[in-house]
Motif scaffolding. Structure first.
Motif, PDB file in Angstrom:
ATOM      1  N   ILE A  76      50.396 -29.963  44.835  1.00  0.00           N
ATOM      2  CA  ILE A  76      49.810 -30.019  46.180  1.00  0.00           C
ATOM      3  C   ILE A  76      50.712 -29.276  47.165  1.00  0.00           C
ATOM      4  O   ILE A  76      50.258 -28.472  47.975  1.00  0.00           O
ATOM      5  CB  ILE A  76      49.586 -31.490  46.603  1.00  0.00           C
ATOM      6  N   ARG A  77      52.002 -29.509  47.035  1.00  0.00           N
ATOM      7  CA  ARG A  77      52.947 -28.813  47.927  1.00  0.00           C
ATOM      8  C   ARG A  77      52.888 -27.297  47.744  1.00  0.00           C
ATOM      9  O   ARG A  77      52.947 -26.543  48.697  1.00  0.00           O
ATOM     10  CB  ARG A  77      54.368 -29.290  47.638  1.00  0.00           C
ATOM     11  N   LEU A  78      52.789 -26.894  46.453  1.00  0.00           N
ATOM     12  CA  LEU A  78      52.771 -25.457  46.159  1.00  0.00           C
ATOM     13  C   LEU A  78      51.642 -24.763  46.907  1.00  0.00           C
ATOM     14  O   LEU A  78      51.838 -23.707  47.515  1.00  0.00           O
ATOM     15  CB  LEU A  78      52.563 -25.230  44.666  1.00  0.00           C
ATOM     16  N   PHE A  79      50.458 -25.378  46.840  1.00  0.00           N
ATOM     17  CA  PHE A  79      49.327 -24.677  47.425  1.00  0.00           C
ATOM     18  C   PHE A  79      49.301 -24.771  48.942  1.00  0.00           C
ATOM     19  O   PHE A  79      48.508 -24.093  49.592  1.00  0.00           O
ATOM     20  CB  PHE A  79      48.019 -25.160  46.791  1.00  0.00           C
ATOM     21  N   ALA A  80      50.195 -25.588  49.496  1.00  0.00           N
ATOM     22  CA  ALA A  80      50.347 -25.599  50.944  1.00  0.00           C
ATOM     23  C   ALA A  80      51.523 -24.718  51.366  1.00  0.00           C
ATOM     24  O   ALA A  80      51.758 -24.524  52.553  1.00  0.00           O
ATOM     25  CB  ALA A  80      50.552 -27.028  51.434  1.00  0.00           C
ATOM     26  N   ASP A  81      52.253 -24.198  50.348  1.00  0.00           N
ATOM     27  CA  ASP A  81      53.469 -23.438  50.625  1.00  0.00           C
ATOM     28  C   ASP A  81      53.116 -21.965  50.825  1.00  0.00           C
ATOM     29  O   ASP A  81      52.714 -21.279  49.890  1.00  0.00           O
ATOM     30  CB  ASP A  81      54.435 -23.626  49.448  1.00  0.00           C
ATOM     31  N   LYS A  82      53.276 -21.492  52.057  1.00  0.00           N
ATOM     32  CA  LYS A  82      52.944 -20.090  52.347  1.00  0.00           C
ATOM     33  C   LYS A  82      53.766 -19.141  51.491  1.00  0.00           C
ATOM     34  O   LYS A  82      53.310 -18.090  51.075  1.00  0.00           O
ATOM     35  CB  LYS A  82      53.207 -19.807  53.825  1.00  0.00           C
ATOM     36  N   GLU A  83      55.030 -19.525  51.221  1.00  0.00           N
ATOM     37  CA  GLU A  83      55.905 -18.686  50.407  1.00  0.00           C
ATOM     38  C   GLU A  83      55.329 -18.476  49.008  1.00  0.00           C
ATOM     39  O   GLU A  83      55.408 -17.397  48.453  1.00  0.00           O
ATOM     40  CB  GLU A  83      57.295 -19.341  50.286  1.00  0.00           C
ATOM     41  N   PHE A  84      54.766 -19.550  48.455  1.00  0.00           N
ATOM     42  CA  PHE A  84      54.213 -19.455  47.105  1.00  0.00           C
ATOM     43  C   PHE A  84      52.968 -18.574  47.094  1.00  0.00           C
ATOM     44  O   PHE A  84      52.830 -17.692  46.243  1.00  0.00           O
ATOM     45  CB  PHE A  84      53.887 -20.845  46.560  1.00  0.00           C
ATOM     46  N   LEU A  85      52.069 -18.806  48.037  1.00  0.00           N
ATOM     47  CA  LEU A  85      50.858 -17.988  48.097  1.00  0.00           C
ATOM     48  C   LEU A  85      51.224 -16.528  48.322  1.00  0.00           C
ATOM     49  O   LEU A  85      50.642 -15.625  47.721  1.00  0.00           O
ATOM     50  CB  LEU A  85      49.933 -18.497  49.210  1.00  0.00           C
ATOM     51  N   ASN A  86      52.235 -16.320  49.153  1.00  0.00           N
ATOM     52  CA  ASN A  86      52.739 -14.964  49.364  1.00  0.00           C
ATOM     53  C   ASN A  86      53.261 -14.368  48.054  1.00  0.00           C
ATOM     54  O   ASN A  86      53.020 -13.207  47.743  1.00  0.00           O
ATOM     55  CB  ASN A  86      53.842 -14.982  50.420  1.00  0.00           C
ATOM     56  N   ALA A  87      53.963 -15.196  47.257  1.00  0.00           N
ATOM     57  CA  ALA A  87      54.525 -14.703  45.994  1.00  0.00           C
ATOM     58  C   ALA A  87      53.426 -14.251  45.044  1.00  0.00           C
ATOM     59  O   ALA A  87      53.552 -13.222  44.368  1.00  0.00           O
ATOM     60  CB  ALA A  87      55.389 -15.772  45.334  1.00  0.00           C
ATOM     61  N   ILE A  88      52.312 -15.009  45.008  1.00  0.00           N
ATOM     62  CA  ILE A  88      51.189 -14.607  44.153  1.00  0.00           C
ATOM     63  C   ILE A  88      50.647 -13.261  44.618  1.00  0.00           C
ATOM     64  O   ILE A  88      50.475 -12.327  43.838  1.00  0.00           O
ATOM     65  CB  ILE A  88      50.070 -15.668  44.177  1.00  0.00           C
TER      66      ILE A  88
END
Lengths: 310, 278
Positions: A76-88
């Motif tokens: 849940i945290r990952l998909f709220a994490d802008k950094e992670f979405l940016n990494a994808i």
């Protein structure tokens, strides 16, 4: 070639199994014995880690303290994490930015090297050299080349009238800089694979086409490219996976920056896992990373099957 | 007729020029590394175009070897890569033989699984792999550096491919003569695929000489660092000594480049052969 076993053969083989003193059973035992190292190795270093990644992703764990169970909170945290979405997003940008030019250039070069001309072998050797230079070394060379004041790349660009380039420090060009060095390094291997594919096409086809009066571009379009399709798909799959795995150039040239402009998934996982010691969080990112690659692979296999049918 | 010949000479000349330009462009970064490794710091920091050093300046190499642990890194790289190659030479032909010529329960699962591992990016299993190696007490030890690479999916496929080409008759003849399966493998099969073993050794050597991420994660001090990681650490400490960095880079790149130049044909065949492994 080996004859197809009949249903009766298969039944009798099943009955014999691994035990007993027949030749078949002994062969089976030996085959299994020789495969044991593979079962052990791939089990220990691939299968088990895959399950372990998922398991750890359900915890919060810094390696030092005791892991505490979180359930799906990391996801849940990952998909709220802008950094992670940016990494994808950045990973896709890099991967396709690298592979699409590579496919074109490598195929073009392979077509050139498929002809015979003076010095062919020597040229092939020189063209292949970037591929045999270690990626670490290659990255350090480009670190020097891109230096804004004295790097060869910047000096040459300045000479061409494009001054003030700060390739690695500018968020809008840093990714381009990494893509460029990766294309430069990655093309030769795929050129060679295309070349092997071209060589495997029987020359009779071209001779027949020539007799029928086909022009060379017609041969290329109607014989070479269709027959090269399996090789092309192989190159597509392998080059994309390779591109998604990228880590070294980012680590050495930009550390994922400036900002997060070049923080690909590998970099995101490495930093969260080994710099911030968030083992669970990084594992959850690894699981998503795997799923993305799985989906890509399935999509490509779909493409493969689709093309085999028509 | 003669017009045609002129046209043909012209295109071939243009083609040669194009190839030459391409060759220069492609090798420019590598050549510049070599050139910069002999420059003094003034030359490297020159903001004007300076492609070659005024004089061959060997002191960069001497300094790299004297001041930094390059012998150690080189030594570690050779040992680690050597061990990986050796383990692959022992195990992957066995597995390839087993997959190509035998039937047993679980074989198709194994084959499918090895195929699938090609798709798994190393980063995705980096953390659990690190945890396993940590539990085994292998952090910062040779086994920790070597064992995760003791076998490779592409090596197994390469070997399986070559083993398929060994005629069954040879193997059966051995059986009829009463040789044990082990003896058949060592005395008939292995000698037959000797050239493939050399290809395997080259491919594995090249792939592992370059391994960076794992070596970075699993080494905790200088003692076991391999060349790529050593170079990266060097970069962190001496950001501005580009001439030394380039000299170190030349040393790190040299073994694979020399191997390639010495064994070009076999090398290129080996790499191209990998594409036939679907």
């Amino acid at each position: 070639m080996v004859a197809q076993p009949t249903a009766a053969d298969i039944r009798s083989q099943r009955r014999q199994g691994l035990f007993g003193n027949t030749l078949e059973a002994r062969k089976r035992r030996f085959g299994l014995f020789f495969a044991l190292p593979a079962f052990l190795f791939f089990g220990m270093f691939y299968v088990y880690p895959l399950f372990q990644t998922f398991y750890v992703s359900l915890f919060s764990w810094s390696l030092i303290d005791e892991p505490s169970f979180l359930g799906t909170v990391n996801y849940i945290r990952l998909f709220a994490d802008k950094e992670f979405l940016n990494a994808i997003w950045v990973s896709f940008l890099y991967a396709f930015g690298v592979v699409i030019p590579i496919w074109g250039i490598a195929l073009g070069l392979a077509l050139i090297f498929n002809r015979s001309f003076r010095g062919r072998q020597a040229y092939l050797t020189v063209y292949y050299i970037p591929a045999v230079i270690s990626l670490t070394v290659w990255s350090l060379i480009w670190l020097l080349l891109y230096n804004p004041s004295f790097g060869l790349f910047s000096v040459v660009m300045r000479g061409l009238g494009i001054g003030g380039l700060r390739m690695l420090d500018d968020p809008s060009t840093a990714m381009l800089a990494l893509i460029l060095l990766s294309i430069w390094k990655g093309t030769p291997v795929y050129m060679l694979i295309f070349l092997a594919g071209l060589r495997a096409i029987p020359s009779d086809y071209y001779e027949a086409a020539e007799i029928d009066g086909a022009r060379s571009w017609q041969s290329l379009l109607l014989i070479t490219l269709p027959l090269l399709r399996p090789v092309f798909l192989y190159v597509m799959v392998i080059s994309l996976i390779e591109a998604f795995k990228v880590f070294t150039p980012m680590y050495l040239l930009t550390s994922g920056g400036p900002g997060s402009a070049t923080r690909v998934l590998s970099m995101f996982i490495f930093q969260n896992g080994f710099q911030y010691l968030k083992m669970g969080y990084a594992s959850a990112a690894s699981v998503i990373f795997l799923l993305i690659l799985l989906l890509l692979a399935l999509f490509q296999f779909r493409l493969l099957r689709f093309q085999q049918v028509d | 007729m003669s017009k045609n010949r002129i046209f043909r000479t012209l295109t071939s000349l243009l083609g040669q020029m194009g190839l030459l330009a391409g060759a220069l462009l492609i090798s420019a970064p590598s050549l510049y590394m070599l050139s910069a490794s002999f420059m003094n710091s003034n030359e490297i920091f020159s903001t004007r175009l300076q492609l070659l050093p005024e004089a061959l300046n060997w002191s960069n190499y001497l300094e790299v070897f004297a001041r930094f642990n390059f012998w150690l890194y080189l030594n570690n790289s050779l040992w680690v890569t050597g061990a990986v190659v050796l383990l692959n030479l022992i195990f992957t032909p066995m597995v390839g033989y087993s997959l190509a010529k035998f039937n047993y329960p679980g074989k198709n699962v194994l084959l499918l699984f090895i195929l699938a591992t090609v798709m798994v990016p190393f980063t995705a299993i980096l953390i659990p792999l690190f945890l396993i190696v940590r539990n085994l007490g292998w952090i910062n030890t040779y086994p920790g550096l070597v064992m995760p690479f003791a076998m490779s999916a592409f090596g197994v496929f390469l070997m399986r491919q070559f083993m398929l080409s060994v005629p069954d008759d040879y193997i059966d003849a051995g059986r009829i003569d009463g040789a044990s399966e082990g003896r058949i493998y060592f005395q008939i099969v292995l000698p037959l695929i000797q050239p493939a073993l050399i290809t395997l050794a080259i491919v594995v050597f090249v792939a592992n000489w370059d391994e960076f991420l794992w070596m970075l994660v699993v080494t905790t001090g200088d003692a076991l660092r391999t060349l790529p990681v050593g170079l990266a650490k060097f970069r962190e400490q001496y950001q501005t000594r580009f001439e030394l960095m380039m000299a170190g880079s030349v040393v790190a790149a040299a073994p694979v480049v020399l191997l390639f130049l010495a064994l070009q044909r076999r090398f290129l065949q080996g790499i191209a052969g990998l594409s036939g492994l679907k």
